[in-house]
Design an enzyme around this catalytic site. Structure first.
Site, PDB file in Angstrom:
ATOM      1  N   ASP A  73       4.829  -1.986   6.231  1.00  0.00           N
ATOM      2  CA  ASP A  73       4.397  -0.582   6.148  1.00  0.00           C
ATOM      3  C   ASP A  73       5.472   0.330   5.581  1.00  0.00           C
ATOM      4  O   ASP A  73       6.180   1.033   6.307  1.00  0.00           O
ATOM      5  CB  ASP A  73       3.966  -0.114   7.545  1.00  0.00           C
ATOM      6  CG  ASP A  73       2.783  -0.914   8.053  1.00  0.00           C
ATOM      7  OD1 ASP A  73       2.166  -1.639   7.238  1.00  0.00           O
ATOM      8  OD2 ASP A  73       2.476  -0.827   9.253  1.00  0.00           O
TER       9      ASP A  73
ATOM     10  N   GLU B 155       4.832 -10.426  14.297  1.00  0.00           N
ATOM     11  CA  GLU B 155       6.287 -10.428  14.654  1.00  0.00           C
ATOM     12  C   GLU B 155       6.545 -11.080  16.015  1.00  0.00           C
ATOM     13  O   GLU B 155       7.625 -11.622  16.182  1.00  0.00           O
ATOM     14  CB  GLU B 155       6.810  -8.980  14.658  1.00  0.00           C
ATOM     15  CG  GLU B 155       6.864  -8.370  13.266  1.00  0.00           C
ATOM     16  CD  GLU B 155       5.479  -8.081  12.677  1.00  0.00           C
ATOM     17  OE1 GLU B 155       4.571  -7.792  13.478  1.00  0.00           O
ATOM     18  OE2 GLU B 155       5.311  -8.177  11.461  1.00  0.00           O
TER      19      GLU B 155
ATOM     20  N   ASP C 109      -1.177 -10.654   9.714  1.00  0.00           N
ATOM     21  CA  ASP C 109      -0.466  -9.408  10.006  1.00  0.00           C
ATOM     22  C   ASP C 109      -0.070  -9.394  11.483  1.00  0.00           C
ATOM     23  O   ASP C 109      -0.511 -10.240  12.267  1.00  0.00           O
ATOM     24  CB  ASP C 109      -1.407  -8.240   9.664  1.00  0.00           C
ATOM     25  CG  ASP C 109      -0.699  -6.908   9.748  1.00  0.00           C
ATOM     26  OD1 ASP C 109       0.539  -6.872   9.628  1.00  0.00           O
ATOM     27  OD2 ASP C 109      -1.395  -5.881   9.940  1.00  0.00           O
TER      28      ASP C 109
HETATM   29  C1  GLC Z   1      -0.460  -2.972   9.932  1.00  0.00           C
HETATM   30  C2  GLC Z   1      -0.268  -3.584   8.563  1.00  0.00           C
HETATM   31  C3  GLC Z   1      -1.102  -2.845   7.545  1.00  0.00           C
HETATM   32  C4  GLC Z   1      -2.566  -2.870   7.976  1.00  0.00           C
HETATM   33  C5  GLC Z   1      -2.712  -2.295   9.374  1.00  0.00           C
HETATM   34  C6  GLC Z   1      -4.139  -2.429   9.908  1.00  0.00           C
HETATM   35  O1  GLC Z   1       0.053  -1.707   9.967  1.00  0.00           O
HETATM   36  O2  GLC Z   1       1.070  -3.613   8.207  1.00  0.00           O
HETATM   37  O3  GLC Z   1      -0.955  -3.405   6.275  1.00  0.00           O
HETATM   38  O4  GLC Z   1      -3.318  -2.135   7.080  1.00  0.00           O
HETATM   39  O5  GLC Z   1      -1.849  -2.951  10.269  1.00  0.00           O
HETATM   40  O6  GLC Z   1      -4.517  -3.737   9.942  1.00  0.00           O
END
Ligand code: GLC
Length: 768
Positions: A479, A408, A405
């Site tokens: 998200d 980017e 995650d």
């Molecule tokens: C980001 C991710 C989400 C995750 C969060 C905490 O917002 O896109 O899926 O739950 O981070 O890690």
């Protein structure tokens, strides 16, 4: 910009052209794939998407006539003229795609003063008409529709919109006019009544795509940096174009079977008790589930590759216990490494110079979940290999998949400055060049690390990616929000990602941010059931949305569709078996299969699940009846078994528990018996759900876990129904010992069981 053609030279796989002001190359990759290249930054291609040599040995002719260089392959005529204008024709010299030679349109007709006033209330100008260093404008002839471009918001057909490729973490509710999201896949398919082709602009700097928004006469793709480097991909059908694109950028390898089951997640399950409780609830309620995801709170202070031993005491034992009940654990890993002396990941990274640097050669610092943090430089092979090895500690704990995650990369103190320095494997590059491939390289490192330290097929999920990431990772769309608009968006978004070479993809079922409702979850799980990655996940600040979080009706609907998913697992697995060579998506827009049918070019709320199942989900609140378009042919209503003629719209009642599903006549669907998770029991009897009509189906069986299938350790079954209603069952390849012992046949409301010992069976379906 290039001026007149001075001369040309035939080279190994193409033609080199000298212009008055520069030089260019046309690469003949295959009969239908042509590369257009000018080394404006480097003489070499700097692709991160394409690995290995793709050019094949094919015959092509080159001549120059009236100042135009003409290249002929068996499928294409490519004409290159002054200023490096490139036009593509079919073998009958019918135009397919031509460079636009007219003037750039001016779209901004408003008074700048009025714009200033509007800005006071917060209104912003959405369009971009800046001049770009590289700008390839292609002629539009009228009816062009555009598909692909990765995870962009909005509807299926991208015509009339503009986009940017710049991996972006923006949690605000994504709307149609958003130009970029988390992924950068600079590939699109252009469809007209006569022709279809694809273009892959392989440049990972920030790139711009204007799909006929600026003008009705042309569309363009552009950038300010890097090389002019695009691939033109021609074929007769959309699947052929996707084949061509994934021939270049790679296909998704066969995943482990359990990864296709149901995944439950939340930011975060906060403790060992909570995770164990969630797992127990699934089994008590008889809702199948294979995977539970651990979000950032399993870590110690958000330090990657650590565990919070207080909340998750003896995590290895926890994972082992959960696995006895069939649960697999996937853990999140972000790239940001906490700055903390004594934390081994940080210390090792500093010692070996593994982190991205600023212009002064100091380690660049920003902040993410752990607070002040630094960024591994995944563009350095040494760092990829180190990061890959770090996965070992997770595998040793029993973790079965890694969820990448914030890659980017996300940053809480503003975006990384343009001049942050990366190695690019010794070539040196700045953030502008590395931004769009940061997540891609992290996924590559993770995939290779998992493959090295675990002998099973790696399971990686990523938020950010670039073209070609599909070789290493699955993805989710980031998200989204628990709003109906985002359930509506899910269908075209998944379809376009699929057509962009990413077949293993899903949305957060129920929506991530804001609060879900029982009805929204009930409808979302119906789309989730057919999404390759089927994961319910939500935000720490959002109301809970596990299948049981609301009421009995919502729970029953969740159970119904999760069970349906498990029933169809062998069908889905077969699709992935095929994807490893074809690159085709699982979720397909109708236009991909019915290209000539004008009714489906902009079909945003129906899709095909593989070749034989049409799904028309309800994506509007309160909708209890909907129209469904069925393309030509005969279709069978999955719920009522009624046969319906296609080529028209029908009306279907849609009570909350019904997602309209139509199976194409002649389909043979392999189905599993009820299971709570993959691996619960040996499947000895496979059900064949047969829909009247002539058809053939190839089914594969293997251990579903490791790479043995690549050594021939699998079985291939061929099921055929002919026009005399004779079903033939053949074992075409027998390499896996644990084959089926019986088949259960469902046909026209009747049931029939047949023992199987490997011999070819012929069953007269009329007499069962
Ligand atoms: C980001 C991710 C989400 C995750 C969060 C905490 O917002 O896109 O899926 O739950 O981070 O890690």
């Amino acid at each position: 910009m290039f001026g007149k053609i001075k001369s040309y030279k035939r080279i190994n796989h193409g033609v080199e052209i000298d212009f008055e002001d520069g030089s260019g190359q046309i690469g003949v990759i295959t009969d239908g794939i042509i590369n257009v290249f000018a080394g404006l930054e480097t003489q070499e291609h700097f692709s991160k998407a394409i690995t290995g040599e793709k050019a094949t040995r094919i015959d092509f002719d080159v001549i120059m006539k009236s100042g135009v260089i003409k290249i002929n392959t068996s499928k294409l005529i490519v004409e290159i003229s002054d200023n490096f204008m490139v036009d593509f024709f079919d073998c009958n010299h019918q135009p397919i795609c031509q460079d636009y030679r007219g003037k750039k349109s001016e779209v901004k007709a408003w008074d700048p003063k009025a714009a200033e006033l509007a800005a006071l209330e917060g209104h912003a100008d959405q369009s971009d008409s800046s001049e770009r260093k590289i700008r390839i404008a292609k002629m539009m002839t009228g009816d062009e529709a555009f598909y692909g471009l990765g995870d962009k918001t909005g509807f299926l057909n991208k015509r009339g919109y503009e986009y940017e490729m710049w991996n972006t973490d923006d949690p605000s509710p994504q709307l149609d006019y958003f130009k970029s999201l988390y992924k950068s896949i600079p590939f699109f398919i252009t469809l007209t009544k006569q022709k279809v082709y694809g273009i892959f602009f392989d440049n990972h700097y920030r790139t711009y795509f204007n799909m006929g928004k600026e003008s009705n006469e042309y569309y363009y793709f552009a950038t300010d940096e890097g090389n002019l480097d695009y691939y033109f991909i021609y074929g007769d059908t959309m699947p052929e174009i996707i084949n061509g694109y994934t021939y270049l950028t790679g296909t998704t390898p066969l995943p482990q079977l359990w990864t296709l089951g149901y995944h439950q997640s939340r930011w975060s399950y906060m403790s060992r008790e909570e995770v164990t409780g969630i797992a127990k609830r699934f089994r008590e309620l008889g809702i199948p589930c294979d995977t539970i995801h651990l979000d950032i709170d399993y870590m110690d202070g958000y330090k990657v590759f650590t565990w919070n031993e207080e909340k998750f005491p003896n995590s290895k034992e926890m994972i082992q216990e959960l696995s006895k009940d069939g649960f697999k654990i996937v853990t999140i890993i972000d790239p940001g490494v906490k700055i903390e002396k004594g934390y081994s990941v940080y210390d090792e990274g500093v010692k070996n110079s593994y982190f991205a640097k600023d212009m002064n050669g100091e380690i660049y610092e920003n902040a993410v979940w752990p607070g002040p943090a630094v960024y591994p430089d995944f563009s350095d092979e040494r760092v990829r290999s180190w990061w890959g090895d770090l996965q070992k500690s997770m595998i040793d704990k029993g973790v079965r998949g890694i969820w990448n995650d914030m890659n980017e990369p996300a940053s809480f103190n503003g975006e990384l400055p343009d001049d942050v320095q990366f190695s690019d494997d010794g070539r040196g590059a700045n953030h502008r060049k590395m931004h769009n491939v940061y997540g891609h390289l992290m996924a590559e490192a993770t995939y290779n690390g998992l493959k090295k330290h675990d002998k099973r097929r790696p399971f990686v999920i990523t938020r950010a990616c670039y073209s070609g990431s599909q070789k290493y990772t699955t993805g989710w769309t980031g998200d989204n929000h628990s709003i109906w608009a985002h359930l509506q968006m899910a269908v075209p978004q998944l379809c376009n990602l699929g057509m962009s070479g990413m077949p293993f993809i899903g949305t957060d079922v129920g929506g991530f941010s804001t609060d879900c409702t029982p009805e929204l979850l009930s409808r979302w799980v119906q789309v989730g059931c057919f999404s390759p990655l089927f994961r319910n996940h939500c935000n720490i600040m959002a109301r809970r949305q596990e299948p049981w979080a609301f009421d009995q009706e919502t729970l029953d609907i969740n159970r119904k569709y999760i069970k349906l998913r498990y029933k169809l697992l062998p069908y889905l697995y077969d699709l992935f078996w095929d994807i490893e060579s074809s690159g085709l998506p699982v979720i397909r827009p109708l236009v991909m299969a019915y290209q000539q049918d004008e009714n489906v070019r902009e079909m945003n709320d129906e899709f095909l699940f593989g070749g034989g199942i049409l799904v028309a989900p309800v994506v509007n609140q309160g909708q209890r009846v909907r129209s469904v378009y069925l393309p030509e042919g005969s279709w069978i209503d999955y719920w009522t078994k009624e046969t319906v003629d296609g080529g028209r719209y029908i009306i279907k009642e849609t009570p909350l528990d019904i997602c309209p599903i139509y199976v194409k006549a002649g389909s043979i669907l392999p189905c599993y018996p009820e299971i709570n998770y993959v691996g619960e029991k040996e499947i000895e009897e496979l059900t064949l759900d047969i829909y009247p009509g002539v058809g053939q189906y190839l089914h594969h069986l293997d251990n579903g876990e490791n790479f043995d299938y690549q050594k021939g350790i699998y079985n291939e079954y061929c099921f055929t129904v002919n026009d005399e209603e004779i079903l033939k069952i053949e074992l075409r390849h027998s390499g896996y010992q644990k084959g089926y012992k019986a088949f259960r046949i469902l046909y026209n409301g009747k049931e029939y069981a047949a023992d199987f010992k490997g011999e070819t069976l012929a069953i007269d379906l009329k007499t069962i």
